[in-house]
Design a protein around this motif. Structure first.
Motif, PDB file in Angstrom:
ATOM      1  N   LEU A 270     -20.207   6.726 -25.535  1.00 31.74           N
ATOM      2  CA  LEU A 270     -18.797   6.355 -25.653  1.00 31.74           C
ATOM      3  C   LEU A 270     -18.641   5.287 -26.722  1.00 31.74           C
ATOM      4  O   LEU A 270     -19.435   4.355 -26.809  1.00 31.74           O
ATOM      5  N   ARG A 271     -17.565   5.414 -27.527  1.00 38.17           N
ATOM      6  CA  ARG A 271     -17.269   4.397 -28.526  1.00 38.17           C
ATOM      7  C   ARG A 271     -15.770   4.364 -28.785  1.00 38.17           C
ATOM      8  O   ARG A 271     -15.070   5.332 -28.501  1.00 38.17           O
ATOM      9  N   GLY A 272     -15.319   3.249 -29.276  1.00 32.91           N
ATOM     10  CA  GLY A 272     -13.908   3.106 -29.599  1.00 32.91           C
ATOM     11  C   GLY A 272     -13.122   2.469 -28.480  1.00 32.91           C
ATOM     12  O   GLY A 272     -13.674   2.077 -27.448  1.00 32.91           O
ATOM     13  N   PRO A 273     -11.796   2.374 -28.666  1.00 34.81           N
ATOM     14  CA  PRO A 273     -10.945   1.733 -27.652  1.00 34.81           C
ATOM     15  C   PRO A 273     -10.907   2.547 -26.361  1.00 34.81           C
ATOM     16  O   PRO A 273     -10.970   3.776 -26.380  1.00 34.81           O
TER      17      PRO A 273
ATOM     18  N   ASP B  88      -8.586   3.335 -24.445  1.00 32.89           N
ATOM     19  CA  ASP B  88      -7.479   4.291 -24.297  1.00 32.89           C
ATOM     20  C   ASP B  88      -7.566   5.457 -25.284  1.00 32.89           C
ATOM     21  O   ASP B  88      -6.705   6.321 -25.316  1.00 32.89           O
ATOM     22  N   ASN B  89      -8.612   5.476 -26.095  1.00 34.90           N
ATOM     23  CA  ASN B  89      -8.824   6.577 -27.042  1.00 34.90           C
ATOM     24  C   ASN B  89     -10.324   6.717 -27.329  1.00 34.90           C
ATOM     25  O   ASN B  89     -10.763   6.618 -28.465  1.00 34.90           O
ATOM     26  N   VAL B  90     -11.090   6.952 -26.276  1.00 36.63           N
ATOM     27  CA  VAL B  90     -12.551   6.990 -26.377  1.00 36.63           C
ATOM     28  C   VAL B  90     -13.005   8.166 -27.235  1.00 36.63           C
ATOM     29  O   VAL B  90     -12.488   9.271 -27.127  1.00 36.63           O
ATOM     30  N   GLN B  91     -13.978   7.891 -28.077  1.00 38.07           N
ATOM     31  CA  GLN B  91     -14.635   8.916 -28.885  1.00 38.07           C
ATOM     32  C   GLN B  91     -16.054   9.087 -28.350  1.00 38.07           C
ATOM     33  O   GLN B  91     -16.583   8.189 -27.693  1.00 38.07           O
ATOM     34  N   HIS B  92     -16.665  10.241 -28.631  1.00 43.73           N
ATOM     35  CA  HIS B  92     -18.035  10.504 -28.187  1.00 43.73           C
ATOM     36  C   HIS B  92     -18.939  10.746 -29.396  1.00 43.73           C
ATOM     37  O   HIS B  92     -18.548  11.444 -30.331  1.00 43.73           O
ATOM     38  N   THR B  93     -20.116  10.179 -29.364  1.00 47.18           N
ATOM     39  CA  THR B  93     -21.160  10.463 -30.340  1.00 47.18           C
ATOM     40  C   THR B  93     -22.335  11.026 -29.560  1.00 47.18           C
ATOM     41  O   THR B  93     -22.796  10.411 -28.606  1.00 47.18           O
TER      42      THR B  93
END
Length: 142
Positions: A46-49, A51-56
């Motif tokens: 998980l990365r980012g804010p 309320d708008n999580v991104q996945h790597t």
């Protein structure tokens, strides 16, 4: 004839460590044609804010003995599509390119991030703490 003096120096290494939070996926035992079998997982970090999580996504060879034992215990939960959230420690990140074979991106180049899974800091299955490794640090849990 001259010879080099014997040294007791250990080899020097540069470590590239990654610590994060992510979901454990695709637990599998891999048996290559040439080489030794190994345990592999995918971690969707998980990365980012919030309320708008991104996945790597990291494709990981499990190398830590305690991590291997825990991954094998978690295999049924992952296969049952339970949410297995982990605090993880990876090392030796490398990027490899590949060509998509199917779907909308067929024929285009993608990048796979490969690493080694050393250990878990903590584990939750469906939001419930999973018995943590004895050496786990007591980090805040998501």
């Amino acid at each position: 004839m001259t010879s080099k003096p014997a040294t007791s120096e250990k080899p020097k290494y540069f470590d590239l460590d990654i610590h994060g939070i992510g979901y454990l996926n695709r637990v599998r035992e891999v048996t290559p044609e040439n080489g030794f079998p190994f345990l592999s997982v995918t971690i969707a970090a998980l990365r980012g804010p919030a309320d708008n999580v991104q996945h790597t996504h990291f494709e990981c060879v499990v190398v830590g003995e305690e991590a291997k034992d825990l991954v094998r215990q978690l295999m049924p939960a992952v296969e049952a599509d339970f949410k297995v959230l982990v605090g993880f420690h990876l090392s030796d990140l490398q990027a490899e390119t590949f060509i998509f074979k199917n779907g909308d991106r067929a024929g285009t180049t993608g990048i796979s991030l490969k690493s080694r899974l050393l250990r878990f800091h903590w584990i939750k299955v469906e939001g419930q703490p999973f018995p943590a490794p004895a050496s786990a640090s007591h980090n805040a849990v998501a």
